[in-house]
Write a protein that holds these residues in place. Sequence first.
Motif, PDB file in Angstrom:
ATOM      1  N   TYR A  14     -16.182  56.861 -17.774  1.00 40.47           N
ATOM      2  CA  TYR A  14     -15.348  57.570 -16.812  1.00 40.47           C
ATOM      3  C   TYR A  14     -13.893  57.120 -16.836  1.00 40.47           C
ATOM      4  CZ  TYR A  14     -19.712  59.329 -14.904  1.00 40.47           C
ATOM      5  OH  TYR A  14     -20.905  59.946 -14.753  1.00 40.47           O
ATOM      6  N   SER A  15     -13.586  56.165 -17.713  1.00 40.38           N
ATOM      7  CA  SER A  15     -12.223  55.630 -17.677  1.00 40.38           C
ATOM      8  C   SER A  15     -11.237  56.544 -18.391  1.00 40.38           C
ATOM      9  CB  SER A  15     -12.213  54.244 -18.325  1.00 40.38           C
ATOM     10  OG  SER A  15     -12.606  54.345 -19.683  1.00 40.38           O
ATOM     11  N   ASP A  16     -11.739  57.413 -19.257  1.00 40.82           N
ATOM     12  CA  ASP A  16     -10.823  58.211 -20.063  1.00 40.82           C
ATOM     13  C   ASP A  16     -11.129  59.691 -19.830  1.00 40.82           C
ATOM     14  OD1 ASP A  16      -9.087  59.173 -21.932  1.00 40.82           O
ATOM     15  OD2 ASP A  16     -10.457  58.847 -23.623  1.00 40.82           O
ATOM     16  N   ILE A  20     -22.174  69.724  -8.690  1.00 45.50           N
ATOM     17  CA  ILE A  20     -21.156  70.514  -9.400  1.00 45.50           C
ATOM     18  C   ILE A  20     -19.947  69.623  -9.696  1.00 45.50           C
ATOM     19  CG2 ILE A  20     -19.508  72.411  -9.182  1.00 45.50           C
ATOM     20  CD1 ILE A  20     -21.658  73.890  -7.551  1.00 45.50           C
ATOM     21  N   ALA A  21     -19.560  68.861  -8.678  1.00 45.04           N
ATOM     22  CA  ALA A  21     -18.388  68.004  -8.857  1.00 45.04           C
ATOM     23  C   ALA A  21     -18.651  66.965  -9.940  1.00 45.04           C
ATOM     24  CB  ALA A  21     -18.042  67.313  -7.540  1.00 45.04           C
ATOM     25  N   TRP A  22     -19.842  66.371  -9.890  1.00 47.46           N
ATOM     26  CA  TRP A  22     -20.176  65.351 -10.878  1.00 47.46           C
ATOM     27  C   TRP A  22     -20.182  65.979 -12.284  1.00 47.46           C
ATOM     28  CZ3 TRP A  22     -25.342  62.155 -11.249  1.00 47.46           C
ATOM     29  CH2 TRP A  22     -25.102  61.040 -12.059  1.00 47.46           C
ATOM     30  N   ASN A  23     -20.769  67.163 -12.373  1.00 46.76           N
ATOM     31  CA  ASN A  23     -20.815  67.882 -13.638  1.00 46.76           C
ATOM     32  C   ASN A  23     -19.392  68.093 -14.179  1.00 46.76           C
ATOM     33  OD1 ASN A  23     -22.531  69.640 -15.512  1.00 46.76           O
ATOM     34  ND2 ASN A  23     -20.877  71.003 -14.909  1.00 46.76           N
ATOM     35  N   PHE A  24     -18.496  68.408 -13.255  1.00 46.80           N
ATOM     36  CA  PHE A  24     -17.102  68.625 -13.667  1.00 46.80           C
ATOM     37  C   PHE A  24     -16.508  67.336 -14.222  1.00 46.80           C
ATOM     38  CE2 PHE A  24     -12.528  68.717 -12.501  1.00 46.80           C
ATOM     39  CZ  PHE A  24     -12.140  69.692 -13.413  1.00 46.80           C
ATOM     40  N   VAL A  25     -16.810  66.238 -13.514  1.00 44.04           N
ATOM     41  CA  VAL A  25     -16.278  64.939 -13.975  1.00 44.04           C
ATOM     42  C   VAL A  25     -16.829  64.625 -15.360  1.00 44.04           C
ATOM     43  CG1 VAL A  25     -16.215  62.465 -13.530  1.00 44.04           C
ATOM     44  CG2 VAL A  25     -15.930  64.082 -11.645  1.00 44.04           C
ATOM     45  N   ILE A  26     -18.115  64.845 -15.555  1.00 43.91           N
ATOM     46  CA  ILE A  26     -18.723  64.575 -16.864  1.00 43.91           C
ATOM     47  C   ILE A  26     -18.035  65.412 -17.946  1.00 43.91           C
ATOM     48  CG2 ILE A  26     -20.832  64.863 -18.232  1.00 43.91           C
ATOM     49  CD1 ILE A  26     -22.411  63.999 -15.827  1.00 43.91           C
ATOM     50  N   SER A  27     -17.701  66.669 -17.588  1.00 36.79           N
ATOM     51  CA  SER A  27     -17.089  67.540 -18.595  1.00 36.79           C
ATOM     52  C   SER A  27     -15.716  67.024 -19.013  1.00 36.79           C
ATOM     53  CB  SER A  27     -16.966  68.967 -18.058  1.00 36.79           C
ATOM     54  OG  SER A  27     -15.893  69.045 -17.140  1.00 36.79           O
ATOM     55  N   ASP A  45     -16.049  62.102 -22.684  1.00 35.31           N
ATOM     56  CA  ASP A  45     -16.473  62.439 -24.049  1.00 35.31           C
ATOM     57  C   ASP A  45     -17.950  62.132 -24.240  1.00 35.31           C
ATOM     58  OD1 ASP A  45     -13.881  63.081 -24.628  1.00 35.31           O
ATOM     59  OD2 ASP A  45     -13.369  61.007 -25.164  1.00 35.31           O
ATOM     60  N   TYR A  46     -18.707  62.183 -23.178  1.00 34.71           N
ATOM     61  CA  TYR A  46     -20.106  61.785 -23.156  1.00 34.71           C
ATOM     62  C   TYR A  46     -20.931  62.561 -24.176  1.00 34.71           C
ATOM     63  CZ  TYR A  46     -24.695  60.889 -20.926  1.00 34.71           C
ATOM     64  OH  TYR A  46     -25.973  60.530 -20.656  1.00 34.71           O
ATOM     65  N   GLN A  47     -21.532  61.841 -25.110  1.00 36.80           N
ATOM     66  CA  GLN A  47     -22.502  62.459 -26.011  1.00 36.80           C
ATOM     67  C   GLN A  47     -23.449  61.387 -26.514  1.00 36.80           C
ATOM     68  OE1 GLN A  47     -20.753  64.190 -29.464  1.00 36.80           O
ATOM     69  NE2 GLN A  47     -19.689  62.352 -30.078  1.00 36.80           N
ATOM     70  N   GLY A  48     -24.585  61.811 -27.065  1.00 32.63           N
ATOM     71  CA  GLY A  48     -25.564  60.869 -27.580  1.00 32.63           C
ATOM     72  C   GLY A  48     -26.273  60.119 -26.476  1.00 32.63           C
ATOM     73  N   PHE A  49     -26.687  58.881 -26.766  1.00 31.90           N
ATOM     74  CA  PHE A  49     -27.551  58.175 -25.829  1.00 31.90           C
ATOM     75  C   PHE A  49     -26.830  57.117 -25.016  1.00 31.90           C
ATOM     76  CE2 PHE A  49     -30.199  59.794 -29.232  1.00 31.90           C
ATOM     77  CZ  PHE A  49     -31.047  60.603 -28.495  1.00 31.90           C
TER      78      PHE A  49
END
Lengths: 382, 349
Positions: B105-107, B86-93, B96-100
């Motif tokens: 994680y810097s921004d 859950i925590a990791w998912n939150f960080v990903i959200s 601006d992760y998209q595509g391949f």
Amino acid sequence: MARLELDDVRKVFTDDDGSDIVAVDDVSVDIADGEFLVLVGPSGCGKSTTLRMIAGLESVSGGDIRLGGRSIVNKKPQNRDIAMVFQSYALYPHMTTRQNMSFGLEESTDLSDEEIAERVENAADLLSIPELLDRKPGELSGGQQQRVALGRAIVREPEVFLMDEPLSNLDAKLRSQMRTELQRIQEDLDTTTVYVTHDQTEAMTMGDRIAVLDGGELQQAGTPLECYHRPANRFVAGFIGEPSMNFFDMDVEGDRLVGDRFEYALTDEQATAVANAGTVTLGIRPEDIAVTVGSEATADNEFPTVVDVVEPMGNENAVYLGFEADPTNPFVATVGGMRQLDADERVVARFPADAIHLFDGATGEALHNRALDEGAEVEPRV
Amino acid sequence: MRDILSSTRTRLRRALRGGDSDDDAVTDDGRVATDGGTAAGGAAGAAGTGGLLDRLDERIGEDFTESAVFWLPPFLLMGLFVYGAIAWNFVISLTDYQGFVGPDYSDLDFEMYVRAANDAGVIEATVNTFLLVVSFTAVALAFGLVLAILVDRDIRFENTFRTIYLLPMSLSFVVTAQFWLWMYNFNNGVVNILLGTVGIGPINWIGNSQIVLWAVVFALVWQFSGYTMVVYLAGLRAIPREHFEAARVDGASTLKMYWRVIVPQLKGSTISAAIVLMVFALKAFDFLYSLVSGYRPPNGTDILATKMVREAYSVNNWAYASAIAIILFLMALSIIGPYLYYQYSKGEL
């Protein structure tokens, strides 16, 4: 308030396999306006079923129940104008005392909120529970819950109170307190009351009349003292009274009764009463047996016995006595609490002729009841 | 549970108080020795070598470290795979992760949440999720309650009825979805044929975006009202018969008796059934997925779960999908949280 009549009331349960079980067998009792009737009997005698039929919680298989002259058999419980106090109190746990007590009035009458509140507060005062009105049943002690259950019935001001062993969940001390209080309240309100109990102390002390049931049949209906001193049959004699009456099976031989362990000489009157019976049961209450120490059994109806067990109660001692010849199956006598008797002591027991009851050996019907002093009160107190 | 917590707490407090409470600790150890027999070692260790385990013992109490074998592995597994995820998912959200290309994680910022708040699709999905959860839960509870009351009235073949009503619960969502897809078929579905005999329809249950959500709710109610019935039936059985009788003698009609005396006593059953139903409603993804065998549910039934999966696996908007997942998680938490608090305040947790 009204007269309640039970006319040949019958209840038959049909078992799963189709066989019938008669729970209440043609019971007829008239309960006068304002009378306190106690239905008493052992477990499974049909007393609760009878009460539930009056309440309308069980259908009636036969006979009629009339309240104030009108049959209520086909009325729904909510239209019968009765209030019931349950053994488990059945207080609604999510409602406060006040809500519990108002519920019946809100549902069964169209009184205004103010009138309901006033009646609830009056009832709470009568039961001295005004400080409990805003608490929920879970926060009340057993005795307090009992009062609330009573209050719930009282506020309704019904024609009849029905009480199903209301005191049996209380401890002994509280029970005797509530017994007195319940009697006082019933006398104040003068509401016709049917009270079910298996406790014969309650039956003796509370009722104007008691109705003894056994096996679904009415054994006797009468004042408590009538049932005590003039039992209609052996069952009533044995059920009413603590410790129970002693019974001895005897054969009739002229004016003597002959048993396995002793013989008993009858008076002329008694001999006439049992003349047509082959076998009789001799009954005598424990307190009527005269116990003497240190003399010999000389006269008729005196028997040499040996003390088996002594149960001291403080005010009296229950003494179990075995016949010297055959000490099995001891019988019980009560003597004053100050009398010193020890186990294995030899004493003489006398069965006074005016204190014995005689029951038919086959049917159990009373053939002769004890003599009573003149003016002894067995008539209804009302 | 609470006992353990409180005893741990007192031990902690005692350990923190330090030196002057030593006497206390000794008597405590002495008492433990009578049941465990290991106290002497512990006390000696505390006074002597002062290894890590002993120091932990001294701080927290022996039970805590000794029982670690049992609670530590599940604690770690749960922590990593549930709460860690859950925590990791939150960080990903927050990225601006998209595509391949992998996440950066810097921004980190809340851009995705702003985007979700302005996305008509997400808003519609949130409204649909809310409607689905509320209407499904309410109808299933009401229907289950009525069934339970009817079954509770000492009817014949009660067990048979109970089994029949509960049976749909045992079906998988996939089966229910396929089954109701056929039932709702525009041309030859049972529902339209039945309605046709009384002159209604045919209605395009699945195709009409105005009614498809309610058709889905109906199918879910069909599946779950049996469960609600069983929960309520257990609740009804726990109410003493005398309460019914007292209410009747008190002059209440059957309806009033249930409404004022019986139903309020079913509060516990209602809460626990409602929680289960709500959680299932939030998970209605599999039902909608199997209805169309794809990520795009029928028009008008898009809920957060389907939207999230579509964003993630159809268009690879990983960060955006994670943000939707967190929104969904918060919705679920807002349901479970109060329930847990309710249980806790009643001392049942």
